[in-house]
Motif scaffolding. Structure first.
Motif, PDB file in Angstrom:
ATOM      1  N   ALA A  84       0.829  -1.213   0.000  1.00 52.51           N
ATOM      2  CA  ALA A  84       0.000   0.000   0.000  1.00 52.51           C
ATOM      3  C   ALA A  84       0.855   1.251   0.000  1.00 52.51           C
ATOM      4  O   ALA A  84       1.919   1.308   0.624  1.00 52.51           O
ATOM      5  CB  ALA A  84      -0.926  -0.010   1.213  1.00 52.51           C
ATOM      6  N   ARG A  85       0.379   2.276  -0.684  1.00 53.02           N
ATOM      7  CA  ARG A  85       1.072   3.562  -0.765  1.00 53.02           C
ATOM      8  C   ARG A  85       0.279   4.624  -0.011  1.00 53.02           C
ATOM      9  O   ARG A  85      -0.864   4.889  -0.346  1.00 53.02           O
ATOM     10  CB  ARG A  85       1.231   3.996  -2.224  1.00 53.02           C
ATOM     11  N   GLY A  86       0.878   5.228   0.997  1.00 55.95           N
ATOM     12  CA  GLY A  86       0.291   6.365   1.679  1.00 55.95           C
ATOM     13  C   GLY A  86      -0.992   6.056   2.432  1.00 55.95           C
ATOM     14  O   GLY A  86      -1.448   4.914   2.513  1.00 55.95           O
ATOM     15  N   ASN A  87      -1.565   7.114   3.007  1.00 56.51           N
ATOM     16  CA  ASN A  87      -2.842   6.980   3.723  1.00 56.51           C
ATOM     17  C   ASN A  87      -3.923   6.402   2.833  1.00 56.51           C
ATOM     18  O   ASN A  87      -4.629   5.450   3.206  1.00 56.51           O
ATOM     19  CB  ASN A  87      -3.328   8.366   4.209  1.00 56.51           C
ATOM     20  N   SER A  88      -4.078   6.994   1.659  1.00 54.64           N
ATOM     21  CA  SER A  88      -5.184   6.615   0.789  1.00 54.64           C
ATOM     22  C   SER A  88      -5.048   5.186   0.279  1.00 54.64           C
ATOM     23  O   SER A  88      -6.023   4.431   0.251  1.00 54.64           O
ATOM     24  CB  SER A  88      -5.277   7.586  -0.396  1.00 54.64           C
ATOM     25  N   GLY A  89      -3.832   4.792  -0.114  1.00 56.48           N
ATOM     26  CA  GLY A  89      -3.621   3.430  -0.582  1.00 56.48           C
ATOM     27  C   GLY A  89      -3.849   2.410   0.523  1.00 56.48           C
ATOM     28  O   GLY A  89      -4.414   1.338   0.288  1.00 56.48           O
ATOM     29  N   THR A  90      -3.410   2.752   1.730  1.00 57.56           N
ATOM     30  CA  THR A  90      -3.614   1.841   2.860  1.00 57.56           C
ATOM     31  C   THR A  90      -5.097   1.657   3.145  1.00 57.56           C
ATOM     32  O   THR A  90      -5.583   0.537   3.348  1.00 57.56           O
ATOM     33  CB  THR A  90      -2.897   2.372   4.114  1.00 57.56           C
ATOM     34  N   LEU A  91      -5.853   2.759   3.137  1.00 59.42           N
ATOM     35  CA  LEU A  91      -7.292   2.653   3.393  1.00 59.42           C
ATOM     36  C   LEU A  91      -8.020   1.929   2.260  1.00 59.42           C
ATOM     37  O   LEU A  91      -8.997   1.224   2.504  1.00 59.42           O
ATOM     38  CB  LEU A  91      -7.890   4.037   3.617  1.00 59.42           C
ATOM     39  N   LEU A  92      -7.547   2.084   1.033  1.00 62.28           N
ATOM     40  CA  LEU A  92      -8.123   1.309  -0.072  1.00 62.28           C
ATOM     41  C   LEU A  92      -7.935  -0.185   0.185  1.00 62.28           C
ATOM     42  O   LEU A  92      -8.866  -0.978   0.023  1.00 62.28           O
ATOM     43  CB  LEU A  92      -7.465   1.708  -1.393  1.00 62.28           C
TER      44      LEU A  92
END
Length: 320
Positions: free
Chosen positions: A81-89
């Motif tokens: 995962a990349r960054g906050n948004s990628g992790t939450l995705l």
């Protein structure tokens, strides 16, 4: 005429493929309006790269189990995962997959359950969940799906019920995106909606499209504030951000994970912790934190075990 819909594992693999294409096409505009929690202009890139990892993991995977396919995709996404948004995705996909295990088709009832579980997983992964972000879309989608699925007299097993749920999810998710501008001061001042929230709307629109065999209108998002092609990149004029983003994977039991979360809260912010998969000694956890100095966070993490897949990125170095 019989309503033709596409709801099997192959369709869900196509959903991921279409999400990658759509997020890639929209990454520049998502980067342009990325201002919260850090104006680093990389939300679109992070969503695209994380979704691509998920799709790559299942591109040659053959299974009839919808949940099994999406679980494999979510685990691959979580590890990279990349960054906050990628992790939450990735967290969203993990939660979404859980109620679908053992199902060969997507239906209205199980879709509502999947969206509710995805919402719970995403909100609980953050130490300090903030409305006005992707979380608002998760909540709105789950609430809309549950409302339709539980409506008196509804034939929840019908194709029409599934389409009705998907339509309600689309409408509610778009409304949630529009509302983000008023919920967070940085977005209000910049007169933009939240980038991560738009990214999640794109994915849910693509889910509707793949199930119904349609195509998302290319101009569907042009009316969102800050999303016009002529609008400037907001992050380009933002003040530089000090600190780093630290991400890693580590095996912990639930008590150790709770302890680590509290300790990371003390040395940083934007803490996200979510289980990737069970192990003999607990779970593999994906960890994300923003902190002034990387070693402060890594020292805390290493007290609990041996982290792998470590990445450290300067918050001010992202250029979208």
């Amino acid at each position: 005429m019989s309503l033709k819909i596409h709801t099997n594992a192959e369709a869900m693999a196509q959903w991921l493929e279409r999400c990658v294409k759509a997020l890639g096409n929209h990454s520049d505009r998502l980067n342009a309006i990325n201002i919260f929690p850090v104006a680093d202009g990389d939300t679109g890139s992070n969503l695209y790269l994380t979704a691509r990892t998920a799709q790559d993991a299942v591109s040659r995977w053959e299974t009839n189990d919808v949940g099994e396919l999406l679980t494999l995709a979510s685990r691959a996404a979580m590890e990279s995962a990349r960054g906050n948004s990628g992790t939450l995705l990735a967290v969203f996909l993990a939660g979404f997959a859980e109620p679908l295990m053992g199902h060969e088709r997507l239906g209205a009832a199980v879709l509502a359950q999947a969206l509710e579980r995805a919402k719970v997983r995403a909100w609980s992964a953050l130490s300090e969940p903030v409305p006005g972000t992707m979380l608002s879309v998760f909540a709105a989608a789950a609430q809309a799906a549950a409302r339709v699925a539980r409506a008196p007299g509804s034939d929840i097993s019908s194709k029409a019920a599934l389409i009705e749920v998907l339509e309600a999810v689309r409408i509610a998710s778009r409304a949630a995106v529009i509302s983000t501008e008023a919920l967070l001061d940085p977005l209000t001042r910049a007169k933009v909606v939240d980038a991560g929230a738009v990214g999640m709307l794109i994915m849910l629109d693509e889910l509707h499209a793949v199930v119904t065999g349609t195509v998302v209108d290319a101009d569907a998002y042009s009316g969102l504030h800050g999303y016009g092609i002529q609008d400037p990149h907001i992050h380009a004029t933002a003040l530089p951000v000090e600190g780093v983003e630290v991400m890693c994977t580590i095996t912990l039991d639930p008590l150790e994970a709770a302890t680590l979360r509290g300790q990371l809260d003390a040395v940083g912010d934007s803490v996200i912790m979510s289980p990737v998969n069970p192990t003999e000694n607990g779970y593999r956890w994906r960890v994300h934190v923003h902190t002034p100095v990387a070693e402060h966070a890594l020292e805390v993490i290493r007290k609990h075990g041996s982290p792998v897949n470590i990445s450290v990125t300067d918050l001010c170095s992202h250029d979208g």
